[in-house]
Design a protein around this motif. Structure first.
Motif, short mmCIF file in Angstrom:
data_model
loop_
_atom_site.label_atom_id
_atom_site.label_comp_id
_atom_site.label_asym_id
_atom_site.label_seq_id
_atom_site.Cartn_x
_atom_site.Cartn_y
_atom_site.Cartn_z
N ASP A 119 -38.02 32.74 29.61
CA ASP A 119 -36.79 33.33 29.06
C ASP A 119 -35.55 32.81 29.77
O ASP A 119 -34.45 32.85 29.19
N THR A 120 -35.69 32.32 30.98
CA THR A 120 -34.56 31.64 31.62
C THR A 120 -34.25 30.35 30.87
O THR A 120 -33.07 30.03 30.63
N ILE A 121 -35.29 29.63 30.47
CA ILE A 121 -35.09 28.43 29.66
C ILE A 121 -34.36 28.80 28.38
O ILE A 121 -33.39 28.15 27.98
N TYR A 122 -34.80 29.86 27.73
CA TYR A 122 -34.19 30.32 26.48
C TYR A 122 -32.73 30.71 26.69
O TYR A 122 -31.85 30.37 25.88
N ALA A 123 -32.45 31.41 27.79
CA ALA A 123 -31.10 31.93 28.04
C ALA A 123 -30.09 30.84 28.31
O ALA A 123 -28.88 31.07 28.17
N HIS A 124 -30.54 29.65 28.68
CA HIS A 124 -29.59 28.56 28.92
C HIS A 124 -28.87 28.14 27.64
O HIS A 124 -27.80 27.53 27.72
N GLN A 125 -29.41 28.49 26.47
CA GLN A 125 -28.71 28.21 25.22
C GLN A 125 -27.38 28.96 25.12
O GLN A 125 -26.42 28.47 24.53
N ASP A 126 -27.36 30.17 25.70
CA ASP A 126 -26.20 31.06 25.55
C ASP A 126 -25.35 31.13 26.82
O ASP A 126 -24.48 31.99 26.92
N ARG A 127 -25.60 30.25 27.77
CA ARG A 127 -24.97 30.37 29.08
C ARG A 127 -23.45 30.43 29.00
O ARG A 127 -22.82 31.29 29.63
N GLU A 128 -22.84 29.57 28.20
CA GLU A 128 -21.37 29.54 28.13
C GLU A 128 -20.82 30.76 27.41
O GLU A 128 -19.84 31.37 27.86
N ASP A 129 -21.44 31.14 26.28
CA ASP A 129 -20.99 32.33 25.57
C ASP A 129 -21.16 33.58 26.42
O ASP A 129 -20.31 34.48 26.43
N ASP A 130 -22.29 33.66 27.14
CA ASP A 130 -22.54 34.82 28.00
C ASP A 130 -21.47 34.94 29.09
O ASP A 130 -21.02 36.05 29.42
N ALA A 131 -21.06 33.80 29.65
CA ALA A 131 -20.04 33.82 30.69
C ALA A 131 -18.70 34.33 30.13
O ALA A 131 -17.98 35.09 30.80
N LEU A 132 -18.39 33.94 28.90
CA LEU A 132 -17.12 34.36 28.30
C LEU A 132 -17.06 35.86 28.04
O LEU A 132 -16.00 36.48 28.20
#
Length: 321
Positions: free
Chosen positions: A209-222
């Motif tokens: 799920d860490t691999i999966y979460a890297h898709q949203d890394r920039e949006d999550d930071a915003l």
């Protein structure tokens, strides 16, 4: 977004759904938003919820002997995984409806895109949970209690990313509960082997799920959403290698404590071979991982269905010895 990026939303499809999935192609139009809430167009989550169940019942059968009721446990867990994954994802979409509208990958989901109302989603969630309860009630008392207790981590998980950098741990607690439940459904009790198997599954969940979460890394930071992808950052490969090692070592310990004994040596060796092959698959994933390539991350995340099937297959073969 480009014109091709907008196509899934315009067609009512979810952006990260599997291309050509059966929901978009064959399901009646009125059922599609509800099946999308259940992630029927993205079956990988059902597999990831189901596989620890199969690990649990197959390892329990290897330790104490196969019973014909185990066949129903295998089938019942498959049905229950589909239903409870659907109910859990519906709950997740209800709680995340405002966040999902702010993330490119999730704003095409049924609630933020207006395909269903929150009330309709809640009714659908309850229907799935009630059918799953009917299946659970065919198991023994210990398994039934374990199934009821599983509702707590399922309810908490959608909120975890708001208060901890480790929401993947909460997902692992929920998604691998089936290892405990299926072992209990076979044996009527719990012991050290299923606990070690459960912990192995949690480490595996953090890995994929860490691999999966890297898709949203920039949006999550915003929008201020926490995840292990953001926490690990450029150290992701190193940290995931540690979780890969934890996964294989804990599963090895589960197998040894379950099957140790002179009569079980061939069965033990076959099961251990499955774990080592499982670890090889995760090593292969890390060799291919590019955390800045969203498509690659999604592809590797989905590859964990095959990774998790490896020990399940070897556990099943070990039963034939």
């Amino acid at each position: 977004m480009t014109g091709t990026d907008e196509m899934p939303e315009a067609a009512g499809r979810v952006f990260d759904a599997v291309s050509g999935n059966w929901v978009d192609r064959f399901a009646p139009a009125g059922t599609r938003p509800y099946l999308r809430l259940s992630r029927a167009d993205r079956p990988i989550g059902t597999w990831l919820l189901l596989l620890p169940c199969w690990w649990g019942v197959l390892l329990a059968a290897g330790a104490t002997g196969w019973r014909w009721f185990d066949l129903w446990i295998i089938v019942g867990c498959a049905l229950g995984a589909w239903l409870m994954r659907g109910a859990g994802c519906t709950w997740n979409d209800i709680t995340d409806r405002h966040i999902d509208g702010s993330v490119a990958r999730t704003r095409s989901r049924p609630i933020p895109s207006g395909q269903v109302t929150v009330r309709q989603a809640a009714v659908w969630m309850a229907a799935q949970a009630l059918i799953a309860l009917a299946i659970l009630l065919t198991f023994n008392t210990t398994a039934i209690l374990m199934g009821i207790l599983s509702l707590a981590p399922v309810a908490i998980y959608p909120f975890a990313k708001r208060f901890t950098w480790w929401p993947q741990v909460f997902l692992g607690i929920a998604f691998n509960w089936g290892a405990l439940l299926a072992w209990a459904a076979h044996t009527g009790s719990l012991s050290l082997p299923p606990l070690l198997l459960y912990l192995s599954g949690i480490a595996w969940t953090i890995f994929y799920d860490t691999i999966y979460a890297h898709q949203d890394r920039e949006d999550d930071a915003l929008i201020g959403i926490k995840s292990t992808a953001r926490l690990f950052g450029d150290k992701t490969h190193l940290v995931l290698r540690l979780f890969m090692m934890a996964t294989t070592l804990l599963m090895t310990a589960a197998i040894v404590t379950a099957l140790i004994g002179a009569d079980n040596i061939p069965r033990l060796l076959i099961a251990l071979t499955g774990v080592w092959a499982f670890g090889w698959h995760m090593t292969w994933q890390l060799s291919r991982l590019d955390i800045d390539d969203g498509a690659r991350c999604l592809s590797l995340f989905r590859a964990n269905r095959d990774a998790g099937l490896i020990p399940a297959l070897f556990f099943a073969v070990a039963l034939l010895v």
